[in-house]
Design a protein around this motif. Sequence first.
Motif, PDB file in Angstrom:
ATOM      1  N   ALA A  88       0.831  -1.202   0.000  1.00 26.72           N
ATOM      2  CA  ALA A  88       0.000   0.000   0.000  1.00 26.72           C
ATOM      3  C   ALA A  88       0.866   1.252   0.000  1.00 26.72           C
ATOM      4  N   GLY A  89       1.948   1.242   0.754  1.00 30.63           N
ATOM      5  CA  GLY A  89       2.853   2.391   0.770  1.00 30.63           C
ATOM      6  C   GLY A  89       3.524   2.598  -0.574  1.00 30.63           C
ATOM      7  N   THR A  90       3.922   1.500  -1.219  1.00 30.24           N
ATOM      8  CA  THR A  90       4.544   1.586  -2.542  1.00 30.24           C
ATOM      9  C   THR A  90       3.572   2.153  -3.564  1.00 30.24           C
ATOM     10  N   GLU A  91       2.328   1.680  -3.538  1.00 31.95           N
ATOM     11  CA  GLU A  91       1.328   2.164  -4.485  1.00 31.95           C
ATOM     12  C   GLU A  91       1.036   3.642  -4.268  1.00 31.95           C
ATOM     13  N   THR A  92       1.048   4.091  -3.027  1.00 33.60           N
ATOM     14  CA  THR A  92       0.819   5.509  -2.746  1.00 33.60           C
ATOM     15  C   THR A  92       1.905   6.362  -3.390  1.00 33.60           C
ATOM     16  N   VAL A  93       3.142   5.924  -3.268  1.00 33.05           N
ATOM     17  CA  VAL A  93       4.258   6.658  -3.869  1.00 33.05           C
ATOM     18  C   VAL A  93       4.155   6.632  -5.387  1.00 33.05           C
ATOM     19  N   VAL A  94       3.856   5.465  -5.953  1.00 36.34           N
ATOM     20  CA  VAL A  94       3.745   5.334  -7.410  1.00 36.34           C
ATOM     21  C   VAL A  94       2.617   6.214  -7.942  1.00 36.34           C
ATOM     22  N   ASP A  95       1.504   6.264  -7.230  1.00 39.46           N
ATOM     23  CA  ASP A  95       0.374   7.092  -7.667  1.00 39.46           C
ATOM     24  C   ASP A  95       0.720   8.571  -7.682  1.00 39.46           C
ATOM     25  N   ALA A  96       1.680   8.983  -6.857  1.00 42.84           N
ATOM     26  CA  ALA A  96       2.046  10.397  -6.782  1.00 42.84           C
ATOM     27  C   ALA A  96       2.986  10.816  -7.911  1.00 42.84           C
ATOM     28  N   LEU A  97       3.530   9.863  -8.647  1.00 36.95           N
ATOM     29  CA  LEU A  97       4.457  10.194  -9.734  1.00 36.95           C
ATOM     30  C   LEU A  97       3.714  10.871 -10.883  1.00 36.95           C
ATOM     31  N   PRO A  98       4.277  11.940 -11.470  1.00 44.12           N
ATOM     32  CA  PRO A  98       3.607  12.598 -12.601  1.00 44.12           C
ATOM     33  C   PRO A  98       3.713  11.815 -13.904  1.00 44.12           C
ATOM     34  N   GLU A  99       4.742  10.952 -14.012  1.00 40.87           N
ATOM     35  CA  GLU A  99       4.906  10.152 -15.223  1.00 40.87           C
ATOM     36  C   GLU A  99       4.129   8.842 -15.101  1.00 40.87           C
ATOM     37  N   PRO A 100       3.733   8.259 -16.228  1.00 38.20           N
ATOM     38  CA  PRO A 100       3.097   6.935 -16.183  1.00 38.20           C
ATOM     39  C   PRO A 100       4.030   5.915 -15.539  1.00 38.20           C
ATOM     40  N   ASN A 114      -0.473   3.591 -12.075  1.00 42.86           N
ATOM     41  CA  ASN A 114      -0.877   4.866 -11.478  1.00 42.86           C
ATOM     42  C   ASN A 114      -1.837   5.635 -12.401  1.00 42.86           C
ATOM     43  N   PRO A 115      -2.451   6.701 -11.912  1.00 39.37           N
ATOM     44  CA  PRO A 115      -3.411   7.453 -12.738  1.00 39.37           C
ATOM     45  C   PRO A 115      -2.806   7.984 -14.033  1.00 39.37           C
ATOM     46  N   ALA A 116      -1.530   8.402 -14.007  1.00 40.39           N
ATOM     47  CA  ALA A 116      -0.895   8.899 -15.228  1.00 40.39           C
ATOM     48  C   ALA A 116      -0.807   7.803 -16.287  1.00 40.39           C
ATOM     49  N   ALA A 117      -0.583   6.548 -15.857  1.00 41.36           N
ATOM     50  CA  ALA A 117      -0.532   5.436 -16.801  1.00 41.36           C
ATOM     51  C   ALA A 117      -1.903   5.165 -17.405  1.00 41.36           C
ATOM     52  N   LEU A 118      -2.942   5.295 -16.602  1.00 43.41           N
ATOM     53  CA  LEU A 118      -4.297   5.085 -17.124  1.00 43.41           C
ATOM     54  C   LEU A 118      -4.645   6.155 -18.162  1.00 43.41           C
ATOM     55  N   ARG A 119      -4.196   7.392 -17.932  1.00 39.83           N
ATOM     56  CA  ARG A 119      -4.459   8.442 -18.909  1.00 39.83           C
ATOM     57  C   ARG A 119      -3.676   8.228 -20.199  1.00 39.83           C
ATOM     58  N   ALA A 120      -2.463   7.722 -20.058  1.00 39.41           N
ATOM     59  CA  ALA A 120      -1.609   7.563 -21.232  1.00 39.41           C
ATOM     60  C   ALA A 120      -1.936   6.312 -22.038  1.00 39.41           C
ATOM     61  N   ALA A 181      15.633 -11.117  -2.720  1.00 39.43           N
ATOM     62  CA  ALA A 181      15.603 -10.728  -4.127  1.00 39.43           C
ATOM     63  C   ALA A 181      14.279 -10.037  -4.457  1.00 39.43           C
ATOM     64  N   PRO A 182      14.297  -8.988  -5.294  1.00 38.13           N
ATOM     65  CA  PRO A 182      13.061  -8.269  -5.620  1.00 38.13           C
ATOM     66  C   PRO A 182      12.108  -9.135  -6.430  1.00 38.13           C
ATOM     67  N   SER A 183      10.838  -9.042  -6.095  1.00 40.74           N
ATOM     68  CA  SER A 183       9.817  -9.774  -6.849  1.00 40.74           C
ATOM     69  C   SER A 183       8.901  -8.828  -7.615  1.00 40.74           C
ATOM     70  N   ARG A 184       9.048  -7.517  -7.390  1.00 44.30           N
ATOM     71  CA  ARG A 184       8.262  -6.499  -8.084  1.00 44.30           C
ATOM     72  C   ARG A 184       9.216  -5.495  -8.731  1.00 44.30           C
ATOM     73  N   PHE A 185       8.777  -4.965  -9.886  1.00 39.59           N
ATOM     74  CA  PHE A 185       9.604  -4.016 -10.613  1.00 39.59           C
ATOM     75  C   PHE A 185       8.739  -2.834 -11.048  1.00 39.59           C
ATOM     76  N   LEU A 186       9.326  -1.648 -10.957  1.00 43.96           N
ATOM     77  CA  LEU A 186       8.640  -0.425 -11.364  1.00 43.96           C
ATOM     78  C   LEU A 186       9.065  -0.070 -12.787  1.00 43.96           C
ATOM     79  N   LEU A 187       8.077   0.113 -13.669  1.00 46.36           N
ATOM     80  CA  LEU A 187       8.327   0.585 -15.028  1.00 46.36           C
ATOM     81  C   LEU A 187       7.946   2.057 -15.075  1.00 46.36           C
ATOM     82  N   LEU A 188       8.933   2.915 -15.179  1.00 49.97           N
ATOM     83  CA  LEU A 188       8.706   4.365 -15.185  1.00 49.97           C
ATOM     84  C   LEU A 188       8.854   4.878 -16.617  1.00 49.97           C
TER      85      LEU A 188
END
Length: 430
Positions: A88-100, A114-120, A181-188
């Motif tokens: 939930a904390g990670t998603e909050t940060v991701v949602d605040a990003l201006p880029e998809p 995040n919302p920017a990705a939905l718009r794009a 080891a990371p199991s999730r990856f952020l695509l910015l």
Amino acid sequence: MSQSPSTETGGARDRPPGGIEGVPLARALVVAVSGPALLAVAPASAHWLAPAAIAGLGVAACLLPRRGAKAARAAVASEAARETRFAAGTETVVDALPEPALVVDATLQLHHGNPAALRAFGTLIVGEAISLRFRAPEFLAALEEAIATEGGGKASLAENRASGLAWAVDVLPLAQAGGGAPSRFLLLFRDRTAERRIERMRTDFVANASHELRTPLSSLIGFIETLQGPARDDQAARERFLAIMREQAARMSRLIDDLLSLSQIEMKRPPAPGHTVDLVELLEDVRHLLEPVLEDSGVTAELEVEPGDYVVQGEHDELVQVFSNLIENACKYGASGERVLLSLAFEPGEPRTIRATVRDFGPGIAAEHVPRLTERFYRVNVESSRAKRGTGLGLSIVRNILLRHSARLVIWSEPGMGSAFSVLFPIRKK
């Protein structure tokens, strides 16, 4: 009986925390162990102690496995709660990003957008593979390679849609709540469409300029070789070839002048406040300046001015260049209409605007060409333009000058009805 206190004390020291419904595990063991002991030392009381002993053994038998299961369930629940809070904390940060931004796992399954990705990118379904949305094999392969390293990487995406969007994508590993080891990856996603368009324009410009210069240069070289060889002693051929060479050299000179003019305009700053130009006087000056061109084309220029004050902020010489180019184009491509109309009027509505128009009554321009007329080197008819000594840069120069003056060019044309090039000047409040 004398061993019970030491057993309970040892149990208190060694027992794990917790219990079932508030009953410590060591106390249940005391009941189970001391029950048979009571039977041995007090046979007279066996009629009520026997059930107690049996009950104690049963309680112990039940409490031991239930205690372990509940501890395991509590540990699982605690870990799940921690993972939920972390996600939930990670998603909050991701949602605040201006880029998809998208959160995916190692198999490129979507976990969050995040919302920017939905718009794009439109609708994105959690749990589905992102390959269903991004059908670009090279992009997906780059993502898989970046994820395989667990250290992240980069990828690029050029969408094959009408939008022509281009993205630079950073693949960033997300740390887990418990480490490992990371199991999730952020695509910015970062929009690189404008940069790609500028790069394409630069490439096209160099290619077009090289082509425009190469053609007359090749002609010059060919005629020089002919004059040095077969036509060395041919007076008539020499005169004819020298005339062609002079025309080709003049064409190169016009092109270089326009290229330098365009470069200088793009590097200039907007005109400083306080410089004003009277458009009525300016159009009169341009009309007299171009009288030889008008006469050669067999065109007359008329000026129509509605009552009013047509003073705008700007540089006089640059605006002369704007209207000289527009009138010359009207003479070149609309000469069949035999006249050019120059007009000044006020546009209705707010903010108030001055419209200065150069209109010809020639053959007009097909609708598909109109949006591209201000592009560098764009021509409706290449051969016709070159025959009329056009460089393909005139309207591009006009557009760039007007941008510096906070003005804009509006083009109207209809085949058989002629064309109108209108410059809209904002009227600044004093």
